[in-house]
Design a protein around this motif. Structure first.
Motif, PDB file in Angstrom:
ATOM      1  N   VAL A 118       2.195  -0.768  -5.201  1.00 38.33           N
ATOM      2  CA  VAL A 118       1.549   0.541  -5.049  1.00 38.33           C
ATOM      3  C   VAL A 118       1.705   1.324  -6.340  1.00 38.33           C
ATOM      4  O   VAL A 118       2.763   1.315  -6.968  1.00 38.33           O
ATOM      5  N   GLY A 119       0.630   2.005  -6.746  1.00 44.27           N
ATOM      6  CA  GLY A 119       0.664   2.844  -7.934  1.00 44.27           C
ATOM      7  C   GLY A 119      -0.429   3.877  -7.853  1.00 44.27           C
ATOM      8  O   GLY A 119      -0.999   4.128  -6.784  1.00 44.27           O
ATOM      9  N   LEU A 120      -0.737   4.481  -9.000  1.00 47.30           N
ATOM     10  CA  LEU A 120      -1.782   5.498  -9.061  1.00 47.30           C
ATOM     11  C   LEU A 120      -3.025   4.946  -9.735  1.00 47.30           C
ATOM     12  O   LEU A 120      -2.955   3.976 -10.502  1.00 47.30           O
ATOM     13  N   THR A 121      -4.159   5.561  -9.451  1.00 46.41           N
ATOM     14  CA  THR A 121      -5.333   5.282 -10.257  1.00 46.41           C
ATOM     15  C   THR A 121      -5.090   5.866 -11.647  1.00 46.41           C
ATOM     16  O   THR A 121      -4.207   6.697 -11.843  1.00 46.41           O
ATOM     17  N   GLY A 122      -5.886   5.434 -12.610  1.00 49.64           N
ATOM     18  CA  GLY A 122      -5.642   5.869 -13.986  1.00 49.64           C
ATOM     19  C   GLY A 122      -4.653   4.925 -14.655  1.00 49.64           C
ATOM     20  O   GLY A 122      -4.446   3.794 -14.215  1.00 49.64           O
ATOM     21  N   TRP A 123      -3.987   5.431 -15.689  1.00 52.12           N
ATOM     22  CA  TRP A 123      -3.146   4.565 -16.511  1.00 52.12           C
ATOM     23  C   TRP A 123      -1.669   4.957 -16.475  1.00 52.12           C
ATOM     24  O   TRP A 123      -0.843   4.267 -17.072  1.00 52.12           O
ATOM     25  N   ASP A 124      -1.319   6.039 -15.791  1.00 48.07           N
ATOM     26  CA  ASP A 124       0.049   6.556 -15.887  1.00 48.07           C
ATOM     27  C   ASP A 124       1.076   5.760 -15.083  1.00 48.07           C
ATOM     28  O   ASP A 124       2.240   5.680 -15.475  1.00 48.07           O
ATOM     29  N   MET A 157      -8.840   1.152 -12.160  1.00 48.32           N
ATOM     30  CA  MET A 157      -8.803   0.549 -10.827  1.00 48.32           C
ATOM     31  C   MET A 157      -8.905  -0.960 -10.947  1.00 48.32           C
ATOM     32  O   MET A 157      -9.794  -1.491 -11.616  1.00 48.32           O
ATOM     33  N   LEU A 158      -8.000  -1.663 -10.307  1.00 50.30           N
ATOM     34  CA  LEU A 158      -7.941  -3.114 -10.396  1.00 50.30           C
ATOM     35  C   LEU A 158      -8.992  -3.747  -9.493  1.00 50.30           C
ATOM     36  O   LEU A 158      -9.168  -3.323  -8.345  1.00 50.30           O
ATOM     37  N   PRO A 159      -9.694  -4.760  -9.989  1.00 54.76           N
ATOM     38  CA  PRO A 159     -10.688  -5.435  -9.145  1.00 54.76           C
ATOM     39  C   PRO A 159     -10.070  -5.945  -7.847  1.00 54.76           C
ATOM     40  O   PRO A 159      -8.969  -6.496  -7.847  1.00 54.76           O
ATOM     41  N   HIS A 160     -10.774  -5.720  -6.742  1.00 53.20           N
ATOM     42  CA  HIS A 160     -10.390  -6.206  -5.417  1.00 53.20           C
ATOM     43  C   HIS A 160      -9.133  -5.525  -4.861  1.00 53.20           C
ATOM     44  O   HIS A 160      -8.576  -5.988  -3.864  1.00 53.20           O
ATOM     45  N   ALA A 161      -8.685  -4.448  -5.502  1.00 50.36           N
ATOM     46  CA  ALA A 161      -7.548  -3.700  -4.976  1.00 50.36           C
ATOM     47  C   ALA A 161      -8.017  -2.817  -3.819  1.00 50.36           C
ATOM     48  O   ALA A 161      -9.198  -2.774  -3.477  1.00 50.36           O
ATOM     49  N   LYS A 162      -7.068  -2.101  -3.229  1.00 53.12           N
ATOM     50  CA  LYS A 162      -7.390  -1.081  -2.249  1.00 53.12           C
ATOM     51  C   LYS A 162      -7.025   0.272  -2.837  1.00 53.12           C
ATOM     52  O   LYS A 162      -6.200   0.360  -3.750  1.00 53.12           O
ATOM     53  N   ALA A 163      -7.656   1.322  -2.326  1.00 51.81           N
ATOM     54  CA  ALA A 163      -7.430   2.651  -2.889  1.00 51.81           C
ATOM     55  C   ALA A 163      -7.384   3.698  -1.796  1.00 51.81           C
ATOM     56  O   ALA A 163      -7.942   3.522  -0.710  1.00 51.81           O
ATOM     57  N   LEU A 164      -6.713   4.787  -2.118  1.00 46.24           N
ATOM     58  CA  LEU A 164      -6.615   5.944  -1.227  1.00 46.24           C
ATOM     59  C   LEU A 164      -6.812   7.199  -2.051  1.00 46.24           C
ATOM     60  O   LEU A 164      -6.078   7.427  -3.012  1.00 46.24           O
ATOM     61  N   PHE A 165      -7.815   8.002  -1.700  1.00 45.52           N
ATOM     62  CA  PHE A 165      -8.049   9.299  -2.325  1.00 45.52           C
ATOM     63  C   PHE A 165      -7.754  10.376  -1.282  1.00 45.52           C
ATOM     64  O   PHE A 165      -8.315  10.343  -0.187  1.00 45.52           O
ATOM     65  N   VAL A 166      -6.884  11.331  -1.631  1.00 46.92           N
ATOM     66  CA  VAL A 166      -6.534  12.414  -0.709  1.00 46.92           C
ATOM     67  C   VAL A 166      -6.855  13.743  -1.385  1.00 46.92           C
ATOM     68  O   VAL A 166      -6.332  14.045  -2.457  1.00 46.92           O
ATOM     69  N   SER A 167      -7.678  14.553  -0.748  1.00 47.14           N
ATOM     70  CA  SER A 167      -8.130  15.819  -1.338  1.00 47.14           C
ATOM     71  C   SER A 167      -8.772  16.658  -0.242  1.00 47.14           C
ATOM     72  O   SER A 167      -8.981  16.188   0.885  1.00 47.14           O
TER      73      SER A 167
END
Length: 279
Positions: A118-124, A157-167
């Protein structure tokens, strides 16, 4: 949020995660793993070392003992750091930012302890496993943005990964559309969780009212706030409908959560959604 609050946020997230029964995070497919999945008859090309002789001894056929596929999945998070998320209509309610961070960190706890990266989108903060990653996530979630509204981060964003956006997703829709289109291009599937204060859903304002953005960049005064209610609710319904449509078009899922609702129910829904189910 000050650095001293990071452990407190993580402790709350771990407590919340503990309310969700965490089973094995397998994919229900045959492959490399430790847990038994099913028996199947021996087929041409199978390795004889994989024969389960105890099961085969019960009859004339030979059976293979298949294991559950448990390749770790990368899950990348984006939690809106914008000023609009720091709104709360009551001292008895958490801010949208507090609830968003709590839910996101709790799902990270569940996933990491289930063996996921688990990590963040972007590069940080790239996806990683381990307990230390949860503290890094808590620290990153404490960074606020000065702007009223933040745009979804869809880089890295890594190909074939999953993502969660909360806003709260109340900002300009174009950056949201662009982020989901970019994710779809990389075969990333995920979930949008819209977090709203109950006052934003009900619009309970009457008479003279001054509406001011949390970042104080926008202010609007009216003597008849009640006259705005129908138009406001119509616009909010349109926004929700647009978000749901975007999710359908890109293979994502949409969920709206209010800060006066149970964080546990939101976490359970989200866990099932990211685990590949349909809550």
């Amino acid at each position: 949020m000050e650095a001293s609050h990071f452990p407190a946020l993580l402790a709350r997230a771990e407590t919340l995660a503990g309310t969700v029964l965490l089973g094995e995070h397998g994919r229900r497919r045959a492959g490399a793993g430790d847990d038994f999945w099913q028996y199947r008859p021996l087929q041409p090309g199978d390795n004889y070392r994989h024969i389960d002789w105890r099961r085969s001894a019960k009859g004339d056929d030979q059976f293979i003992s298949e294991r559950e596929w448990q390749v770790a999945q990368s899950v990348q998070l984006w939690v809106d750091p914008g000023a609009s998320m720091r709104f709360s209509s009551s001292r008895d309610l958490p801010t949208k930012a507090d609830r968003a961070r709590l839910i996101a960190l709790a799902i990270a706890v569940l996933l990491i302890r289930g063996g996921e990266r688990v990590g963040l989108t972007g590069w940080d903060l790239p996806p990683r496993r381990g307990e230390a990653q949860m503290l890094r996530l808590a620290e990153m979630f404490g960074r606020d943005d000065d702007s009223d509204y933040a745009e979804p981060e869809a880089r890295g964003m890594l190909p074939h990964a999953k993502a969660l956006f909360v806003s709260d997703f109340l900002s300009d829709i174009a950056p949201i559309e662009a982020a989901l289109a970019k994710a779809a291009d990389r075969n990333v599937r995920g979930t949008l969780v819209q977090v709203l204060d109950p006052a934003e859903e009900a619009f309970p304002f009457q008479g003279r009212t001054i509406f001011e953005s949390v970042g104080k960049s926008v202010a609007y005064e009216t003597l008849k706030a009640g006259d705005l209610r129908d138009r406001y609710l119509s616009r909010l319904a349109e926004r929700k409908d647009r978000l749901e449509t975007l999710c359908r078009q890109t293979g994502w899922q949409f969920y709206c959560h209010h800060t006066n609702q149970s964080a546990q129910s939101a976490l359970l829904w989200l866990y099932r959604a990211l685990d590949g189910g349909h809550p």
